[in-house]
Design an enzyme around this catalytic site. Structure first.
Site, PDB file in Angstrom:
ATOM      1  N   GLY A  68       0.826  -1.203   0.000  1.00 14.32           N
ATOM      2  CA  GLY A  68       0.000   0.000   0.000  1.00 14.32           C
ATOM      3  C   GLY A  68       0.857   1.247   0.000  1.00 14.32           C
ATOM      4  N   PRO A  69       0.235   2.398  -0.203  1.00 11.34           N
ATOM      5  CG  PRO A  69      -1.377   4.048  -0.346  1.00 11.34           C
ATOM      6  CD  PRO A  69      -1.200   2.584  -0.451  1.00 11.34           C
ATOM      7  N   PRO A  70       2.538   4.938   1.170  1.00 14.17           N
ATOM      8  CG  PRO A  70       4.410   6.177   0.596  1.00 14.17           C
ATOM      9  CD  PRO A  70       3.133   5.653   0.035  1.00 14.17           C
ATOM     10  N   GLY A  71       2.337   5.583   4.707  1.00 12.78           N
ATOM     11  CA  GLY A  71       1.529   6.184   5.757  1.00 12.78           C
ATOM     12  C   GLY A  71       0.217   5.501   6.053  1.00 12.78           C
ATOM     13  CB  VAL A  72      -1.845   2.886   4.546  1.00 11.57           C
ATOM     14  CG1 VAL A  72      -2.196   3.869   3.452  1.00 11.57           C
ATOM     15  CG2 VAL A  72      -0.853   1.840   4.036  1.00 11.57           C
ATOM     16  N   GLY A  73      -0.002   2.489   7.530  1.00 14.13           N
ATOM     17  CA  GLY A  73       0.136   1.678   8.731  1.00 14.13           C
ATOM     18  C   GLY A  73       0.625   0.265   8.507  1.00 14.13           C
TER      19      GLY A  73
ATOM     20  CB  SER B 293      -6.174   2.787 -15.934  1.00 10.28           C
ATOM     21  OG  SER B 293      -5.297   3.742 -15.385  1.00 10.28           O
TER      22      SER B 293
ATOM     23  CE  LYS C 114      -6.657   3.431 -11.499  1.00  6.83           C
ATOM     24  NZ  LYS C 114      -6.832   2.637 -12.709  1.00  6.83           N
TER      25      LYS C 114
ATOM     26  CB  THR D  75       5.928  -0.434   9.678  1.00  5.17           C
ATOM     27  OG1 THR D  75       6.493  -0.288   8.372  1.00  5.17           O
ATOM     28  CG2 THR D  75       7.011  -0.884  10.637  1.00  5.17           C
TER      29      THR D  75
END
Length: 771
Positions: A353-358, A676, A719, A360
């Protein structure tokens, strides 16, 4: 300068004879011996020319240098084995002409260069002085030379004799010596010799320093040996541990430690080596370190898996808001481990997933839920395979790889082990770490993982491996095949609000030395931060903004002696400055040729404007905005589709020959690519060709075929989140993605009117206004 008849030539190997010098050399080749005999029969004169390549047995004219030395044979001595030793005295420089290599011996015409004595100039005198200083300094530095030898053999009477007589005793490369021989002007020769001598003096100085350091180190080692022997005696007198005691301690540890049989055998073998090695030897320390590693590793130590599923669920819910599907998958995984009763073989979890979604923090929560040790290894940017497999013990400073290192730190052989940023693992000339990871993450073979330093198989099958990544595109296929992908798409505005309320504000309040009574953020202010100060899939940027507000509060409390500060809609700009983003950024006007597309990136979903301009021309297609190959192909497919359906869309069929089409995607500095953008491209081009406006509240995603079929895409949740953030009301997605929409939380889709399209014609009806 005079021209003479042919003279016998001797081809020298790796040797230059200078005029005014006496030297000897051995001849073994038949042509060289024949040349000596011929010279002896005449005037004893011989032409000495060096070979360009010493390996050539029978040199031709092109294998010899042009310049050499005319010399007189002073003495000939025949040695056993057909070798002839010749003593010669160099007379003058000469240039060879018409060299003949056929026959019994080599012969050549030559031009002789006889130097005349001239009144020395100031420049020549200065150069002579520099050369003399060089010779004196060289004599002092070069330990191979007999002291005073150079000063006794060097002829200082003229500039020519000074360099020629000195060069014979200096360690020169063949090429440099030949250049000195070919330099006819005495002054130029001295300058060239001075430059060579400066370099040689510097090298000799460095050699002397290195030699001094080596001797110092040798003396130091001897001194340390004597001191250690004295320490042994002193320790014996004081009753402290000696070398024998150290070995005895290791014997006890090996016996007491619960080691697998093959590990115990290896440890005992190393200990027997240690008994034979002197403690002053470097090998002694190497063996000690190796034994320490063997004894410190958790070969059999493991945490008991006392799994309470309800407690695990509570931990996950307390530490993470939302992520319902992800939590359920993790709980399923934990439940399987509980039922398997020790049979832990299964897929490796990989949170993508993208950075900062938790990603780790979820791994950390899993360790807490399982009541296990947690270790983390960041593999982003790792290019050295030794980071995974370790170094061989033959290298100085060798150590095990980071996997064994972290297991030693954990103290258990079944911790939760996180490979962070596994998509950013690299490779270079030092190896391919991704390939080394295959053995680590494969449940079928990681029970015998062998670190190069240990040279013993370590069982990794009990380790609970988890990986995180921003994307799967850069993970090698073989590695990806060993992992189960769990996607964390991002958070809705509501989820971000709850996460901030429950976790982020409390965390930043504490980290900035504040208390809940001193620092407060109103709900309306928090929503404004989410909408107008951040635009991301995760919450890392949101946490930074809250931290910024907390720091501002701390400063305000100290400077103005306030008891508490509240962040509200009214004063938010004082804390965070002006708004960075406008929540509703959708164009308020319907425009021709401008369509909003939806795209996926590593940091979440984004909206992408596609603009088309039509001009009179010759059918030229221009694509700008740093588009990748896939997007370029989408643009060409869109134009081909419109051309093949021109009658249906009421477009002039010759637009491809009479119109120039320019498709542009703004933010040209940012590279863009992906499968896309097809429906967006075709809608934009068709709008520009037909002059029909595009509804401003609609966004779309999907690829097209040449027949107009709308094909499915990936990253749909990201999206849709991007569309919602941008204030878009209607979204067009491929009909094959309907099943993906049903799996997305209602919070994401409740504000969106989602239309499913099977064909481009359906998209056009939804997106373009009638004239």
């Amino acid at each position: 300068m005079s021209e003479k008849t042919k003279i016998p030539v001797i081809a020298l190997r790796d040797l230059i004879i200078f005029p005014r010098t006496v030297s000897h050399f051995d001849c073994g080749r038949s042509k060289s011996i024949a040349a000596i005999e011929e010279a002896e029969m005449k005037d004893s004169k011989v032409f000495l020319i060096a070979q360009k390549d010493a390996e050539i047995e029978n040199p031709k004219a092109e294998d010899l240098f042009e310049y050499g030395t005319i010399a007189i044979i002073k003495q000939i001595l025949k040695l056993p084995g057909g070798i002839v030793r010749v003593l010669v005295e160099g007379e003058t420089r000469a240039k060879a002409e018409n060299i003949e290599t056929e026959g019994d011996y080599i012969k050549a015409n030559y031009q002789e260069f006889i130097e005349k004595e001239e009144e020395p100039t100031n420049e020549i005198l200065a150069a002579k002085r520099l050369v003399k200083e060089d010779i004196d300094e060289y004599s002092n530095l070069d330990t191979k030379l007999v002291p005073g030898l150079l000063q006794s053999v060097v002829d200082e009477s003229t500039a020519s004799s000074l360099v020629d007589t000195a060069a014979m005793y200096i360690s020169l490369e063949l090429k440099e010596a030949q250049e000195l021989l070919e330099t006819l002007d005495p002054y130029d020769r001295m300058l060239k010799f001075h430059a060579i001598m400066k370099r040689e003096l510097e090298l000799l100085s460095i050699e002397k320093n290195i030699d001094s350091k080596v001797k110092y180190n040798m003396n130091k080692i001897q001194k340390e040996y004597y001191l250690k022997e004295q320490i042994k005696v002193i320790n014996k007198e004081l009753g402290e541990d000696s070398e024998e005691d150290t070995i005895l301690n290791y014997e006890i540890k090996i016996e007491e430690k619960n080691l697998p049989e093959y590990v115990k055998e290896k440890a005992e073998k190393e200990l027997s080596k240690l008994k034979k090695v002197n403690s002053a030897s470097p090998e002694y320390t190497v063996i000690l370190n190796y034994l320490d590693w063997i004894l410190d590793l958790p070969w059999t130590e493991m945490d008991e898996e006392d799994i309470d599923l309800n407690e695990a669920r509570e931990i996950l819910n307390n530490e993470h808001y939302g992520l319902k599907e992800i939590k359920e998958r993790i709980l399923e995984f934990i439940a399987v481990r509980k039922l398997s009763e020790g049979n832990h073989k299964g897929p490796i979890l990989c949170f993508v997933g993208p950075p900062g979604v938790g990603k780790t923090s979820i791994a950390s929560s899993i360790a807490k839920a399982l009541n296990k040790e947690f270790v983390r290894m960041s593999v982003g940017g790792v290019t050295d395979e030794s980071e995974i497999r370790g170094h061989r013990r033959t290298y100085v400073g060798a150590m095990p790889g980071r996997i064994i290192n972290l297991l030693k730190k954990a103290g258990k052989n079944n911790p939760v082990f996180l490979f962070d940023e596994i998509d950013k693992i690299g490779n270079d000339y030092r190896g391919d770490p991704a390939s080394a990871m295959l053995e680590v993450l494969d449940p079928e073979q990681n029970n015998t993982f062998t670190d190069r330093y240990l040279e013993l198989p370590f069982d990794l099958s009990n380790v609970f491996f988890i990986a995180t990544a921003n994307t799967t595109q850069t993970i090698p296929d073989a590695l990806l095949d060993r992992m189960e992908i769990i996607r964390l798409s991002g958070y809705t505005a509501k989820e971000k609000f709850e996460i901030a309320k429950k976790h982020l504000i409390t965390k930043q309040t504490k980290e900035n030395g504040l208390t809940p009574s001193k620092f407060k953020i109103s709900d309306s202010a928090l929503r404004k931060i989410i909408d107008n100060y951040t635009r991301e899939a995760g919450v890392r940027g949101l946490e930074k903004e809250i931290s910024k507000a907390a720091r501002h509060t701390a400063l305000d409390i100290i400077e103005n002696d306030k008891k508490s500060v509240s962040l509200t809609i009214r004063n938010i700009t004082e804390f965070l400055g002006e708004e960075k983003y406008s929540f509703d950024t959708v164009d308020k006007l319907n425009k021709i040729g401008s369509v909003t597309g939806l795209a996926w990136t590593r940091v979440g979903g984004v909206t992408l404007e596609v603009e088309t301009a039509i001009m009179k021309g010759t059918g030229k297609l221009t694509l700008t905005g740093q588009l990748g190959n896939v997007m370029k192909e989408s643009a060409m497919a869109a134009i081909s589709y419109i051309a093949s359906n021109s009658a249906y869309y009421k477009v002039s069929p010759d637009f491809r020959t009479k119109k120039d089409i320019h498709i542009h995607v703004p933010e040209g500095a940012v590279p863009k690519d992906g499968p896309s953008a097809g429906v967006t491209m075709v809608t934009s081009v068709l709008s520009a060709l037909t002059k029909r406006k595009v509804y401003n509240d609609i966004a779309m995603t999907g690829e097209i075929s040449l027949r107009g079929k709308v094909m499915p895409i990936g990253g749909l949740k990201e999206k849709l989140l991007a569309a919602e953030r941008m204030g878009i009301k209607r979204v067009v997605v491929p009909i094959d993605n309907k099943k993906d929409v049903l799996e997305i939380e209602d919070d994401v889709t409740k504000n969106l009117e989602i239309h499913y399209a099977k064909d481009v014609k359906e998209v056009i009806k939804l997106a373009l206004k009638e004239k």
